[in-house]
Scaffold this motif. Structure first.
Motif, PDB file in Angstrom:
ATOM      1  N   HIS A 122     112.420 -60.043   3.478  1.00  0.00           N
ATOM      2  CA  HIS A 122     111.162 -59.319   3.434  1.00  0.00           C
ATOM      3  C   HIS A 122     111.448 -57.833   3.217  1.00  0.00           C
ATOM      4  CE1 HIS A 122     108.304 -62.455   4.821  1.00  0.00           C
ATOM      5  NE2 HIS A 122     109.414 -62.997   5.255  1.00  0.00           N
ATOM      6  N   PRO A 123     110.426 -57.042   2.835  1.00  0.00           N
ATOM      7  CA  PRO A 123     110.618 -55.597   2.791  1.00  0.00           C
ATOM      8  C   PRO A 123     111.066 -55.081   4.146  1.00  0.00           C
ATOM      9  CG  PRO A 123     108.547 -56.213   1.768  1.00  0.00           C
ATOM     10  CD  PRO A 123     109.100 -57.447   2.422  1.00  0.00           C
ATOM     11  N   LEU A 124     111.732 -53.946   4.168  1.00  0.00           N
ATOM     12  CA  LEU A 124     112.296 -53.416   5.404  1.00  0.00           C
ATOM     13  C   LEU A 124     111.231 -53.128   6.456  1.00  0.00           C
ATOM     14  CD1 LEU A 124     114.981 -50.929   4.022  1.00  0.00           C
ATOM     15  CD2 LEU A 124     115.337 -53.195   4.987  1.00  0.00           C
ATOM     16  N   TRP A 125     110.072 -52.613   6.038  1.00  0.00           N
ATOM     17  CA  TRP A 125     109.041 -52.245   7.012  1.00  0.00           C
ATOM     18  C   TRP A 125     107.699 -52.189   6.308  1.00  0.00           C
ATOM     19  CZ3 TRP A 125     106.382 -47.440   6.659  1.00  0.00           C
ATOM     20  CH2 TRP A 125     106.844 -46.584   5.649  1.00  0.00           C
ATOM     21  N   LYS A 126     106.646 -52.236   7.103  1.00  0.00           N
ATOM     22  CA  LYS A 126     105.297 -52.201   6.544  1.00  0.00           C
ATOM     23  C   LYS A 126     104.452 -51.182   7.302  1.00  0.00           C
ATOM     24  CE  LYS A 126     105.224 -57.033   5.017  1.00  0.00           C
ATOM     25  NZ  LYS A 126     104.538 -58.341   5.138  1.00  0.00           N
ATOM     26  N   LEU A 127     103.562 -50.537   6.567  1.00  0.00           N
ATOM     27  CA  LEU A 127     102.626 -49.581   7.131  1.00  0.00           C
ATOM     28  C   LEU A 127     101.410 -50.328   7.653  1.00  0.00           C
ATOM     29  CD1 LEU A 127     102.689 -46.429   7.219  1.00  0.00           C
ATOM     30  CD2 LEU A 127     101.145 -46.474   5.257  1.00  0.00           C
ATOM     31  N   GLY A 128     100.922 -49.920   8.830  1.00  0.00           N
ATOM     32  CA  GLY A 128      99.759 -50.567   9.423  1.00  0.00           C
ATOM     33  C   GLY A 128      98.543 -49.672   9.471  1.00  0.00           C
ATOM     34  N   HIS A 129      97.766 -49.809  10.540  1.00  0.00           N
ATOM     35  CA  HIS A 129      96.510 -49.078  10.685  1.00  0.00           C
ATOM     36  C   HIS A 129      96.730 -47.652  11.185  1.00  0.00           C
ATOM     37  CE1 HIS A 129      94.193 -52.703   9.995  1.00  0.00           C
ATOM     38  NE2 HIS A 129      94.896 -53.340  10.922  1.00  0.00           N
ATOM     39  N   LEU A 130      95.696 -46.841  11.016  1.00  0.00           N
ATOM     40  CA  LEU A 130      95.658 -45.538  11.680  1.00  0.00           C
ATOM     41  C   LEU A 130      95.472 -45.786  13.169  1.00  0.00           C
ATOM     42  CD1 LEU A 130      95.432 -42.397  11.556  1.00  0.00           C
ATOM     43  CD2 LEU A 130      92.956 -42.722  11.385  1.00  0.00           C
ATOM     44  N   ASN A 131      96.461 -45.428  13.982  1.00  0.00           N
ATOM     45  CA  ASN A 131      96.380 -45.690  15.416  1.00  0.00           C
ATOM     46  C   ASN A 131      95.524 -44.652  16.131  1.00  0.00           C
ATOM     47  OD1 ASN A 131      97.481 -45.346  18.356  1.00  0.00           O
ATOM     48  ND2 ASN A 131      98.137 -47.394  17.724  1.00  0.00           N
ATOM     49  N   HIS A 132      95.768 -43.372  15.837  1.00  0.00           N
ATOM     50  CA  HIS A 132      94.943 -42.329  16.446  1.00  0.00           C
ATOM     51  C   HIS A 132      95.092 -41.002  15.722  1.00  0.00           C
ATOM     52  CE1 HIS A 132      98.803 -41.863  18.754  1.00  0.00           C
ATOM     53  NE2 HIS A 132      98.550 -40.566  18.562  1.00  0.00           N
ATOM     54  N   VAL A 133      94.138 -40.137  15.969  1.00  0.00           N
ATOM     55  CA  VAL A 133      94.212 -38.738  15.558  1.00  0.00           C
ATOM     56  C   VAL A 133      94.343 -37.921  16.836  1.00  0.00           C
ATOM     57  CG1 VAL A 133      92.998 -36.824  14.462  1.00  0.00           C
ATOM     58  CG2 VAL A 133      92.831 -39.118  13.489  1.00  0.00           C
ATOM     59  N   ALA A 134      95.367 -37.079  16.912  1.00  0.00           N
ATOM     60  CA  ALA A 134      95.633 -36.310  18.130  1.00  0.00           C
ATOM     61  C   ALA A 134      95.051 -34.907  17.998  1.00  0.00           C
ATOM     62  CB  ALA A 134      97.127 -36.233  18.401  1.00  0.00           C
ATOM     63  N   ILE A 135      94.333 -34.489  19.034  1.00  0.00           N
ATOM     64  CA  ILE A 135      93.712 -33.165  19.062  1.00  0.00           C
ATOM     65  C   ILE A 135      94.243 -32.408  20.273  1.00  0.00           C
ATOM     66  CG2 ILE A 135      91.541 -31.899  19.225  1.00  0.00           C
ATOM     67  CD1 ILE A 135      90.155 -34.305  17.970  1.00  0.00           C
ATOM     68  N   ALA A 136      94.837 -31.252  20.032  1.00  0.00           N
ATOM     69  CA  ALA A 136      95.292 -30.380  21.124  1.00  0.00           C
ATOM     70  C   ALA A 136      94.097 -29.601  21.653  1.00  0.00           C
ATOM     71  CB  ALA A 136      96.377 -29.434  20.630  1.00  0.00           C
ATOM     72  N   VAL A 137      93.944 -29.586  22.965  1.00  0.00           N
ATOM     73  CA  VAL A 137      92.774 -28.934  23.570  1.00  0.00           C
ATOM     74  C   VAL A 137      93.225 -27.942  24.642  1.00  0.00           C
ATOM     75  CG1 VAL A 137      91.275 -30.896  23.088  1.00  0.00           C
ATOM     76  CG2 VAL A 137      92.460 -30.795  25.276  1.00  0.00           C
ATOM     77  N   PRO A 138      92.602 -26.751  24.705  1.00  0.00           N
ATOM     78  CA  PRO A 138      92.959 -25.777  25.738  1.00  0.00           C
ATOM     79  C   PRO A 138      92.396 -26.132  27.114  1.00  0.00           C
ATOM     80  CG  PRO A 138      91.217 -24.903  24.352  1.00  0.00           C
ATOM     81  CD  PRO A 138      91.614 -26.208  23.749  1.00  0.00           C
ATOM     82  N   ASN A 139      91.296 -26.893  27.152  1.00  0.00           N
ATOM     83  CA  ASN A 139      90.675 -27.295  28.412  1.00  0.00           C
ATOM     84  C   ASN A 139      90.395 -28.785  28.348  1.00  0.00           C
ATOM     85  OD1 ASN A 139      88.580 -27.877  30.448  1.00  0.00           O
ATOM     86  ND2 ASN A 139      88.561 -25.657  30.776  1.00  0.00           N
ATOM     87  N   LEU A 140      91.189 -29.569  29.063  1.00  0.00           N
ATOM     88  CA  LEU A 140      91.103 -31.022  28.988  1.00  0.00           C
ATOM     89  C   LEU A 140      89.790 -31.539  29.570  1.00  0.00           C
ATOM     90  CD1 LEU A 140      92.692 -33.421  27.970  1.00  0.00           C
ATOM     91  CD2 LEU A 140      93.826 -33.575  30.191  1.00  0.00           C
ATOM     92  N   ASP A 141      89.336 -30.948  30.671  1.00  0.00           N
ATOM     93  CA  ASP A 141      88.086 -31.401  31.296  1.00  0.00           C
ATOM     94  C   ASP A 141      86.896 -31.214  30.358  1.00  0.00           C
ATOM     95  OD1 ASP A 141      89.359 -32.157  33.633  1.00  0.00           O
ATOM     96  OD2 ASP A 141      89.031 -30.231  34.626  1.00  0.00           O
TER      97      ASP A 141
END
Length: 210
Positions: free
Chosen positions: A72-91
């Protein structure tokens, strides 16, 4: 970025058998073609733009098939798992997604000391948003938040079925990982980050998901 996704991270491109000859002229690094009794083969181009390997992928009849392996091919690309957003105030960020937008599935904040961040996952059903906040004085997102006082998109995460093989393959295509070996990410899976200068200015995380 479109070239990167199409040619470097190319997913299965299934072609009709009548287009097999055209496959030899494609610019894709690796493509799939339908070939002989619904079998599929994977054609891989080397640096000289000639095809260096042909691998059998799937099909019902392998009789009298010469020069085609069952790899088989060495590896396969899957779904977009997440988009990460850096936030200064988590609450404040959690309140926005949970109470203002009304997202039902918002996780608790979890410290990730090995990565220098707190993480909160906002589950949207089809994908997730990962909220990142600095953990400790040496957090890798401190500099990002210094430059982006209100926060912003930090990286995207795409699933792969084998992160180690993906890194090895991408290195051969000039895509550099930030770390030589995968680490365990927030989901408990092996992850690796790819250099944004090689990925159209975007920090790309690959996460191994079986």
């Amino acid at each position: 970025m479109s070239y990167l996704l199409k040619n470097i991270f190319s997913k299965n491109n299934i072609l009709n058998s009548t287009l097999l000859s055209r496959t030899l002229n494609t610019k894709n690094i690796g493509v799939f073609s339908k070939f002989i009794n619904n079998n599929y083969i994977y054609l891989e181009r080397n640096q000289n733009r000639s095809f260096s390997s042909v691998s059998f992928v799937a099909g019902a009849n392998t009789t009298n098939t010469v020069g085609i392996s069952n790899d088989h091919p060495l590896w396969k690309l899957g779904h977009l798992n997440h988009v990460a957003i850096a936030v200064p105030n988590l609450d404040n960020a959690v309140n926005f997604y949970k109470n203002i937008l009304g997202v039902e599935q918002v996780s608790e904040a979890v410290p990730q000391p090995e990565h220098g961040v707190y993480t909160v996952f906002v589950n949207l059903g089809n994908t997730k948003i990962e909220l990142l906040h600095p953990y400790g004085e040496k957090s890798p997102i401190h500099n990002f938040l210094e430059k982006n006082k209100n926060g912003g998109i930090h990286h995207i995460c795409i699933e792969v079925n084998n992160v180690s093989k993906a890194v090895k393959d991408l290195l051969g295509k000039g895509i550099r990982p930030l770390d030589p070996e995968p680490k365990i990410g927030a989901h408990g899976n092996p992850v690796v980050f790819l250099h944004p200068k090689d990925c159209g200015g975007v920090l790309v995380e690959l996460e191994q998901v079986e």
